[in-house]
Design a protein around this motif. Structure first.
Motif, short mmCIF file in Angstrom:
data_model
loop_
_atom_site.label_atom_id
_atom_site.label_comp_id
_atom_site.label_asym_id
_atom_site.label_seq_id
_atom_site.Cartn_x
_atom_site.Cartn_y
_atom_site.Cartn_z
N PHE A 144 0.83 -1.21 0.00
CA PHE A 144 0.00 0.00 0.00
C PHE A 144 0.86 1.26 0.00
O PHE A 144 0.65 2.19 -0.78
N ASP B 175 2.49 10.39 -5.17
CA ASP B 175 1.72 11.57 -4.76
C ASP B 175 0.80 11.24 -3.58
O ASP B 175 0.48 12.11 -2.77
N ALA B 176 0.36 9.98 -3.49
CA ALA B 176 -0.56 9.56 -2.42
C ALA B 176 0.08 9.60 -1.04
O ALA B 176 -0.61 9.43 -0.04
N LEU B 177 1.40 9.83 -0.97
CA LEU B 177 2.09 9.86 0.33
C LEU B 177 2.18 11.28 0.91
O LEU B 177 2.70 11.48 2.02
N ILE B 178 1.68 12.26 0.16
CA ILE B 178 1.80 13.66 0.59
C ILE B 178 0.90 13.93 1.79
O ILE B 178 -0.27 13.56 1.80
N GLY B 179 1.46 14.60 2.81
CA GLY B 179 0.70 14.96 4.00
C GLY B 179 0.45 16.45 4.10
O GLY B 179 -0.43 16.90 4.81
N ASN B 180 1.29 17.23 3.39
CA ASN B 180 1.09 18.67 3.33
C ASN B 180 1.27 19.13 1.89
O ASN B 180 2.39 19.27 1.41
N PRO B 181 0.15 19.32 1.18
CA PRO B 181 0.25 19.66 -0.24
C PRO B 181 0.78 21.06 -0.50
O PRO B 181 1.21 21.36 -1.61
N LEU B 182 0.80 21.93 0.52
CA LEU B 182 1.28 23.30 0.30
C LEU B 182 2.79 23.36 0.13
O LEU B 182 3.32 24.19 -0.59
N ILE B 183 3.51 22.44 0.83
CA ILE B 183 5.00 22.56 0.82
C ILE B 183 5.63 22.03 -0.48
O ILE B 183 6.45 22.77 -1.05
N HIS C 233 3.74 12.77 4.37
CA HIS C 233 3.05 12.66 5.66
C HIS C 233 3.99 12.02 6.68
O HIS C 233 4.63 11.00 6.37
N GLY C 234 4.08 12.62 7.86
CA GLY C 234 4.95 12.07 8.91
C GLY C 234 4.56 10.64 9.28
O GLY C 234 5.41 9.84 9.63
N GLY C 235 3.27 10.34 9.17
CA GLY C 235 2.79 9.02 9.55
C GLY C 235 3.35 7.91 8.67
O GLY C 235 3.68 6.82 9.15
N VAL C 236 3.51 8.20 7.37
CA VAL C 236 4.02 7.15 6.48
C VAL C 236 5.54 7.03 6.63
O VAL C 236 6.11 5.95 6.47
#
Lengths: 151, 157
Positions: free
Chosen positions: A29, A50-58, A62-65
């Motif tokens: 996954f 792209d599905a791993l992005i946690g902050n699209p602005l930067i 994502h810290g979680g992944v």
């Protein structure tokens, strides 16, 4: 269903830590794979998507992944270094997020600091282009269960 | 509450922000409640999120992501300026395996907001059961500058 003992035996025989990852649904996954680095030490890779992005602005991962990658790397190190039949169960993880995870692959590896009979302490680091500039570090404790053993 | 102390993000805006996070979308994480300094979310069990195919227990990375997201949201619901935040550290205890095929709920409370750092505790639990995870996290406030168009929007809220 393949047992962890069988997986570890095949992975060691073929010198391919990827056998410890294949068949783990979350690894597929998230896009986590395992190989050996130049010195023959197991290493995990989180393939950028792209599905791993946690902050699209930067944008930033994502810290979680990144956490999922670090926990996976710790478990693979333990499976690789323990006797076959030992299954690590995570007790806790403590993550330090050091730098922004840019939208590229992440590598992770570390070291088993202490391995007792029942519990192990593992430290892991994640980096992108430069190993000297980690984006995250973690340490965790793992119970070492013997396959077929409960509780 | 004076103008300066009013939260910068209302519930609707926060829900939009969370829904725009790609990794939250692919996990199927849903925000169910937001108050000032508190957030709740739920995630449904899915076989592609499992960490051990032998037991069907969710991977720790899933719980870490859920707890990190809901903790960040608890901070965002409390800040009084439009800003970006970033997780500094997060410690998670896996109290017991999450039972397969059941949803996991997560609740976070931002219990202290200083000028630069927010402190958050969170728990994950399942219906009719005990907690499956507990976490403590800190977040850096104003962690990076905002794009100009976001700032413009922010002054209007």
């Amino acid at each position: 269903m393949t047992t962890w003992r069988e997986r570890v035996e095949v992975a060691r025989r073929e010198n391919r830590p990827q056998h410890l990852v294949t068949g783990v649904p979350y690894a597929a996954f998230a896009g986590i794979a395992a190989d050996l680095d130049d010195s023959g030490h197991p290493r995990c890779r989180l393939r950028y998507a792209d599905a791993l992005i946690g902050n699209p602005l930067i944008p930033a991962l994502h810290g979680g992944v990144i956490g999922g990658l670090l926990e996976s790397a710790a478990i693979i190190l333990l499976l690789w270094e323990s006797e076959p039949g030992v299954v690590p169960v995570t007790v806790n993880m403590s993550f330090d997020f050091l730098r922004t995870g840019r939208p590229v692959d992440v590598l992770a590896t570390g070291r088993v600091y202490k391995q007792g009979r029942r519990v192990a302490n593992v430290r892991v680091e994640a980096w992108q282009d430069d190993r000297e500039r980690p984006i995250a570090a973690a340490h965790g404790h793992f119970l070492l269960k013997r396959e077929g053993q409960d509780g | 509450m004076s103008r300066a102390e009013r939260p910068a993000f209302d519930r609707e805006l926060l829900e939009q922000i969370v829904q725009a996070i790609p990794h939250v979308g692919v996990l199927g994480l849903k925000v169910t409640e937001i108050d000032v300094g508190r957030a709740l979310a739920r995630i449904d069990w899915r076989d592609d999120l499992v960490g051990d195919p032998g037991t069907g227990v969710l991977h720790g990375g899933v719980l870490t992501t859920v707890v990190d997201t809901v903790s960040g949201l608890a901070v965002m619901s409390r800040v009084t300026e439009v800003m970006q935040i970033a997780t500094l550290d997060l410690r998670i205890d896996y109290l017991r395996p999450a039972r397969p095929r059941l949803p996991v709920f997560a609740e976070a409370t931002c219990y202290r907001l200083s000028r630069s750092v927010a402190f958050v505790r969170a728990r994950a639990y399942q219906e009719g059961g005990d907690d499956v995870a507990a976490s403590l996290a800190t977040f850096m406030l104003q962690s990076s500058s905002l794009p100009a168009w976001v700032k413009t929007q922010g002054t209007r809220t």
